[in-house]
Enzyme design. Structure first.
Site, short mmCIF file in Angstrom:
data_model
loop_
_atom_site.label_atom_id
_atom_site.label_comp_id
_atom_site.label_asym_id
_atom_site.label_seq_id
_atom_site.Cartn_x
_atom_site.Cartn_y
_atom_site.Cartn_z
N LYS A 19 6.06 -0.27 11.18
CA LYS A 19 6.14 -1.24 10.08
C LYS A 19 7.30 -0.86 9.17
O LYS A 19 7.28 0.15 8.50
CB LYS A 19 4.86 -1.28 9.26
CG LYS A 19 4.88 -2.48 8.32
CD LYS A 19 4.00 -2.33 7.11
CE LYS A 19 4.62 -1.59 5.96
NZ LYS A 19 5.68 -2.31 5.23
N GLU A 26 10.14 12.16 -9.70
CA GLU A 26 11.20 11.64 -8.84
C GLU A 26 11.70 10.32 -9.44
O GLU A 26 10.92 9.38 -9.61
CB GLU A 26 10.63 11.41 -7.43
CG GLU A 26 11.68 10.96 -6.44
CD GLU A 26 11.13 10.74 -5.03
OE1 GLU A 26 10.05 10.15 -4.90
OE2 GLU A 26 11.80 11.17 -4.07
P1 NDP Z 1 6.04 3.34 -0.74
O1 NDP Z 1 5.57 4.70 -0.46
O2 NDP Z 1 5.13 2.39 -1.39
O3 NDP Z 1 6.53 2.63 0.61
C1 NDP Z 1 6.84 3.27 1.82
C2 NDP Z 1 6.32 2.47 3.00
O4 NDP Z 1 4.89 2.47 3.00
C3 NDP Z 1 6.71 1.01 2.96
O5 NDP Z 1 6.88 0.53 4.28
C4 NDP Z 1 5.52 0.38 2.31
O6 NDP Z 1 5.42 -0.98 2.55
C5 NDP Z 1 4.39 1.13 2.95
N1 NDP Z 1 3.15 1.15 2.20
C6 NDP Z 1 2.93 0.87 0.89
N2 NDP Z 1 1.63 1.01 0.59
C7 NDP Z 1 1.00 1.39 1.72
C8 NDP Z 1 -0.35 1.72 2.06
N3 NDP Z 1 -1.32 1.71 1.16
N4 NDP Z 1 -0.63 2.08 3.32
C9 NDP Z 1 0.34 2.13 4.25
N5 NDP Z 1 1.63 1.83 4.00
C10 NDP Z 1 1.96 1.48 2.75
O7 NDP Z 1 7.37 3.42 -1.55
P2 NDP Z 1 8.01 2.24 -2.39
O8 NDP Z 1 8.88 1.50 -1.50
O9 NDP Z 1 7.01 1.46 -3.15
O10 NDP Z 1 8.82 3.06 -3.46
C11 NDP Z 1 8.17 3.60 -4.60
C12 NDP Z 1 8.72 4.94 -4.93
O11 NDP Z 1 8.47 5.83 -3.85
C13 NDP Z 1 10.21 4.97 -5.09
O12 NDP Z 1 10.60 4.63 -6.36
C14 NDP Z 1 10.50 6.39 -4.79
O13 NDP Z 1 10.29 7.19 -5.89
C15 NDP Z 1 9.52 6.73 -3.72
N6 NDP Z 1 10.07 6.65 -2.36
C16 NDP Z 1 10.33 7.81 -1.72
C17 NDP Z 1 10.86 7.78 -0.47
C18 NDP Z 1 11.15 9.02 0.26
O14 NDP Z 1 11.82 8.97 1.27
N7 NDP Z 1 10.67 10.13 -0.19
C19 NDP Z 1 11.21 6.55 0.20
C20 NDP Z 1 10.85 5.37 -0.54
C21 NDP Z 1 10.31 5.45 -1.77
P3 NDP Z 1 6.19 -2.01 1.61
O15 NDP Z 1 7.53 -1.44 1.27
O16 NDP Z 1 6.31 -3.16 2.48
O17 NDP Z 1 5.34 -2.15 0.40
#
Ligand code: NDP
Length: 796
Positions: free
Chosen positions: A192, A397
């Site tokens: 996904k 972060e």
């Molecule tokens: P998320 O952790 O929410 O998203 C990462 C992935 O998980 C996306 O594909 C998201 O879907 C999916 N997801 C969200 N909720 C669930 C759930 N309950 N169960 C399973 N999968 C889920 O990160 P965000 O994109 O919301 O970003 C928020 C913050 O997270 C950022 O500001 C940053 O600080 C951090 N982040 C850190 C990353 C890293 O590599 N360490 C990468 C991205 C974000 P969808 O996007 O479709 O909601």
């Protein structure tokens, strides 16, 4: 502008990459995209669509289908149906498929690079020069592992159907990091993508089908967090591999606890960027640019905390501000820009809010006066100084182009501030003194350390974190093991239900009226026998119900004391492998001297024959020897990534590990679980078999006559479930291993979420402790260690 103007100013003019091919591809899909399931796209009409926008302009790019639980069901079913045949075609055939995918990415490199820049808002210079080449490199590298699988991983089998969830910051690269090892080693995948950035995954799927990837091997279901949650919850998924925020990582750990799904988490970070006063300052300034303004700082391993040695701080900040004034922000397709747009207005608002909090908490904020395009979610490069290590911006972060700077005076202070974080993903160290840099690297709590460099990645070098940055590695040999399981473990069967001990407990109460039958064995904490905090004991009964003795009934306080003792013994982790080996051999020697006594105790407690008991003692001695042997042979590697430099894969202990032992083979299981941990430099708090703890309490004498420092092995007897709960929830415990009833596995995984400790559990499946293939060797050592990759570029 005239040529002479540019000659005088040396300004870049705009250099726009063409988006014609990408727009044409999008136009062909103007009706929207279905999911990619079983080798074909589902009809658009059958689902609800959502929009994906261009972050740089806010304009619509495409309509994408929102994945439902039924879509996840169909994708998992397709992956399940394809898995046996995909593994069955053998390593060479899979290698050819991965090779074809790598070639396909290279043939369409420009299309991927442009599409990614459009969908994410990042500069095309980065997608073209970093993301897409690394995607191809991952596919090639793992084609190689597929080819070598039968030889190099002969004792392992694929995990099965893998659910993979990736974020929006490196959509295609994260897809490649996830699917390359999974597919190479014979698993099938349901992936996904993030709802903000689904397009490169859909293009990849379309082209993969054209490249002949068999249907069902790779399935893509688009959607939001709810779609991700449905994938996590699906009962027929064997593993979840997640990259994203620490909060969602935690939820996933909780949701999967006890389900038997394996899990890797690549989560957030707040990585230190440490500049010593003998660093090449200009090089370090360029390093900062890469560390925090690469991908607008939306990088999990961004060097977000600048730590500068005090004597050079003023000069460093001045040069950095000058450099910031020359950064260029602009439309992502302009090949001359340094900064594109943040992913979305919501992310822009989040970054701004954190900067405001920083200022309110006393930080000085510097932003150069560079022009930002109108529209989109552009955020200026930002430097916050006068920041306290405990302030919000130094600990949270930010995930944006915001650098937080602090100073340090001494080497020790640098390490203290650097490690003062709940995260532990990466770190960057700048010094011209190689001895200093190489001394700092092992002392940093991080999965990756870059010396005089930053943000270097390669398919052959594992990437991943410690602490709340998650667990598991992506890339390299260690990344392959995340998609394999030992064949011997795959054959495990549920252990026979433990005989009901309630009758014995009742008898225990009665037993307290009896005259004492034996001494009460105490706990063993910090190298000394210790009375249990509650001053309570419980009766131990032999297989035939006869009283066999009493042991201390440990409680929460005892566990906390034992954890404190284990921390006080931290020097053990720094002892030489030779010394650890000697300690293990000496334990074996001492056990051997008391072999008859231990065998008699095992017979009396468990009722096995004398021969079987002697065999268990012998096997325990052999196991101690085996881990003495491994202690100085289970070593790291020197990787040679495609650059002038090396990456040292260093094997490090996990730290303080809590261990719950099962009831079967009470001595051998105890030794089999404790020995690999201490061989690798961990300190342990062990709860021995609840039913037959006297075997472990007899072991005190073996420990007391050994040269193992106090606190390396701590033993707390008592009720396994209660003691496990304290261990699993303890923030100063780095991992828990729980063997026994299935409920123990569930508790261990569920309660581990606080500090995201690693877990090794058996879900109630019995290990044959006499079978060295299942119960001894590198598979255990891998769980007892974590790999830190230290990158060292060289050259003049
Ligand atoms: P998320 O952790 O929410 O998203 C990462 C992935 O998980 C996306 O594909 C998201 O879907 C999916 N997801 C969200 N909720 C669930 C759930 N309950 N169960 C399973 N999968 C889920 O990160 P965000 O994109 O919301 O970003 C928020 C913050 O997270 C950022 O500001 C940053 O600080 C951090 N982040 C850190 C990353 C890293 O590599 N360490 C990468 C991205 C974000 P969808 O996007 O479709 O909601």
């Amino acid at each position: 502008m005239s040529v002479s103007h540019y000659f005088d100013t040396m300004d870049y003019g705009p250099a726009l990459e063409s988006d014609l091919d990408a727009r044409a591809w999008l136009a062909r899909h103007s009706d929207g995209f279905g999911h990619f399931i079983g080798g074909a796209f589902t009809p658009v009409a059958s689902g609800t669509l959502f929009d994906t926008q261009e972050p740089a302009t806010g304009k619509l790019l495409a309509h994408v289908t929102q994945g439902t639980p039924a879509d996840i069901d169909a994708a998992v079913a397709a992956a399940r149906a394809a898995q046996a045949a995909w593994f069955g075609i053998g390593g060479h055939a899979r290698a050819r498929h991965l090779y074809a995918l790598a070639r396909m990415v290279q043939r369409h490199a420009r299309l991927f690079a442009v599409l990614e820049a459009l969908d994410n808002g990042k500069p095309v210079r980065e997608t073209r020069d970093i993301d897409v080449p690394l995607v191809a490199r991952h596919l090639y590298h793992h084609a190689g592992w597929a080819q070598l699988q039968e030889r190099e991983f002969a004792d392992q089998v694929p995990v099965g159907v893998i659910g993979q969830i990736v974020p929006w910051n490196f959509p295609l690269l994260m897809l490649a990091w996830k699917i390359a090892p999974a597919l190479a080693l014979g698993n099938t995948v349901v992936l996904k993508p993030a709802e903000f950035t689904p397009l490169s995954a859909l293009l990849f799927a379309e082209l993969a089908a054209q490249a002949g990837l068999p249907p069902g091997v790779l399935n893509i279901v688009t959607g939001d967090g709810a779609t991700g949650a449905a994938l996590v919850a699906h009962p027929d998924v064997n593993k979840i591999a997640f990259t994203g925020s620490t909060d969602v990582g935690r939820q996933i750990r909780e949701q999967t606890a006890g389900s038997g799904k394996s899990l890797t988490l690549e989560l957030g970070g707040k990585s230190p960027f440490i500049v010593f006063d003998d660093a090449d300052i200009d090089a370090a300034i360029e390093g900062v640019v890469d560390a925090i303004w690469f991908n607008q700082g939306q990088v999990c391993c961004a060097g977000a905390r600048l730590l500068v040695q005090e004597g050079i701080a003023e000069d460093f900040y001045a040069r950095l501000k000058h450099r910031m004034g020359h950064l260029r922000a602009g439309t992502p397709l302009d090949k001359t820009i340094d900064l594109g747009s943040l992913i979305a207005p919501s992310q822009h608002a989040r970054v701004q809010k954190l900067v405001n909090i920083g200022i309110a908490e006393g930080a000085a904020c510097y932003q150069p006066t560079i022009s930002l395009p109108a529209g989109g979610s552009y955020f200026p490069p930002t430097l916050l100084t006068n920041v306290h290590p405990a302030s919000t911006v130094a600990t949270e972060e930010i995930f944006g182009p915001v650098l937080v700077a602090m100073t340090f005076r001494t080497y020790d202070e640098a390490l203290t501030i650097a490690n003062n974080s709940r995260y532990g993903l990466a770190a960057s160290v700048w010094s011209e003194t190689i001895g200093l840099a190489l001394a700092v690297a092992p002392a940093l709590k991080a999965g990756v350390v870059w010396i005089n460099s930053t943000n270097l990645f390669d398919a052959g070098v594992g990437f991943g974190g410690v602490r709340e940055s998650g667990y598991g590695r992506e890339g390299g040999r260690e990344g392959c093991y995340e998609y394999l399981k030992p064949a011997a473990w795959a054959r495990r069967q549920p252990r026979a239900a433990s005989a009901d001990t309630s009758a014995e407990t009742a008898r225990g109460a009665a037993a307290s009226q009896l005259p004492p039958v034996d001494r009460t064995a105490k706990l063993y904490i910090g190298g000394k026998q210790a009375r249990s905090d509650g001053e309570q004991s419980r009766g131990v009964f032999a297989f035939d119900g006869q009283p066999a003795g009493e042991v201390g009934l440990g409680n929460r306080k005892d566990i906390r004391n034992a954890v404190a003792a284990a921390h006080a013994a931290a020097a053990w982790s720094g002892t030489t492998a030779h010394r650890r080996a000697q300690a293990l051999y000496y334990l074996a020697e001492n056990l051997s001297a008391r072999a008859a006594e231990f065998a008699a105790r095992i017979v009396a407690l468990t009722g096995v024959s004398a021969a079987a008991a002697e065999q268990e003692v012998d096997a325990s001695i052999s196991r101690l020897f085996a881990y003495g042997a491994w202690a100085d042979k289970y070593e790291g590697a020197v990787h040679v990534p495609p650059m002038r430099g090396v990456a040292l894969a260093m094997v490090e202990p996990v730290g303080v590990v809590g261990v719950i032992c099962p009831d079967e083979a009470p001595l051998l299981a105890f030794v089999s679980l404790v020995a690999p941990l201490i061989a690798m430099g961990n300190r342990v708090v062990v709860v021995p078999s609840e039913r037959y703890p006297l075997v472990a309490t007899d072991f005190y004498q073996v420990l007391e006559t050994s040269d193992l420092p106090g606190g390396v092995i701590n033993i707390v007897t008592g009720a396994a479930a209660t003691l496990l709960d304290t261990l699993a929830a303890h923030d100063d415990v780095d991992a828990v291993w729980a063997f026994g009833a299935p409920a123990l596995s569930t508790s261990a995984e569920r309660l581990s979420t606080g500090n995201l400790k690693r877990t090794l559990v058996d879900y109630g499946l019995a290990t044959d402790w006499h079978d060295a293939l299942a119960a001894e060797g590198p598979v255990w050592l891998r769980h007892a260690t974590q790999i830190k990759n230290v990158w060292i570029p060289y050259g003049e």
